[in-house]
Design an enzyme around this catalytic site. Structure first.
Site, PDB file in Angstrom:
ATOM      1  N   SER A  28      55.298  37.222  23.610  1.00 52.30           N
ATOM      2  CA  SER A  28      53.792  37.367  23.593  1.00 52.30           C
ATOM      3  C   SER A  28      52.922  38.535  23.418  1.00 52.30           C
ATOM      4  O   SER A  28      52.040  38.649  23.296  1.00 52.30           O
ATOM      5  CB  SER A  28      53.819  36.944  25.484  1.00 52.30           C
ATOM      6  OG  SER A  28      54.377  38.897  26.083  1.00 52.30           O
ATOM      7  N   LYS A  46      52.073  44.363  28.177  1.00 54.70           N
ATOM      8  CA  LYS A  46      51.191  43.257  27.931  1.00 54.70           C
ATOM      9  C   LYS A  46      49.653  44.087  27.582  1.00 54.70           C
ATOM     10  O   LYS A  46      49.797  45.740  27.882  1.00 54.70           O
ATOM     11  CB  LYS A  46      50.293  42.753  28.766  1.00 54.70           C
ATOM     12  CG  LYS A  46      51.329  40.949  29.637  1.00 54.70           C
ATOM     13  CD  LYS A  46      51.492  39.887  28.429  1.00 54.70           C
ATOM     14  CE  LYS A  46      52.399  38.858  29.135  1.00 54.70           C
ATOM     15  NZ  LYS A  46      53.627  39.311  28.284  1.00 54.70           N
TER      16      LYS A  46
END
Length: 146
Positions: free
Chosen positions: A67, A104
């Site tokens: 990701s 993230k």
């Protein structure tokens, strides 16, 4: 080295030693034409001394997944995480979200907080009051194998 496994990240506590370090050649390594070998001087270098600013608040974690590939964080890379740093917009953070660790980019828009992946195949996550959410630490460096 103490290892703790979470679902998406494996955490490591660094071990520090006064005598750590490996040989370091202070001349730079030419990516063009070779330089004469007699021009180098050898010292000892500890990557912990370079990568770790706050020893008691620093941990390593191994990335699992794709990701964050757009930010240069690939599967199996080793992250250096400092828990003493303040979270801020656009920083890459290790977060605990609803029972799982994730890495993230933090996006703060007004009073909204988003966890932004760096891969178009993944969707941003908006943090709400219903989420069990903690910003666990800020990523300061990444160590890659070549």
């Amino acid at each position: 080295m103490l290892t703790t496994h979470a679902q998406n990240l494996s955490f490591f506590t660094p071990e520090f030693s006064e005598h750590s370090g490996i040989p370091y050649f202070d001349t730079g390594i030419s990516a063009g034409f070779p330089s004469p070998a007699e021009d180098f001087k050898q010292e000892r270098l500890s990557l912990d001394n370079i990568l770790v600013k706050n020893k008691l608040a620093t941990f390593y974690a191994r990335v699992s997944g794709q990701s964050m590939i757009g930010a240069g964080l690939d599967d199996n890379d080793l992250l250096v995480i400092d828990r003493s740093l303040e979270p801020a917009n656009n920083k890459i953070a290790v977060c605990f979200l609803d029972g799982e660790f994730t890495v993230k980019r933090l996006k703060v828009v007004g009073s909204d907080v988003w966890l932004q992946p760096e891969n178009p195949n993944y969707k941003p996550i908006k943090i709400t009051e219903e989420n069990n959410f903690v910003i666990w630490g800020i990523v300061t460096n990444v160590i890659k194998k070549v």
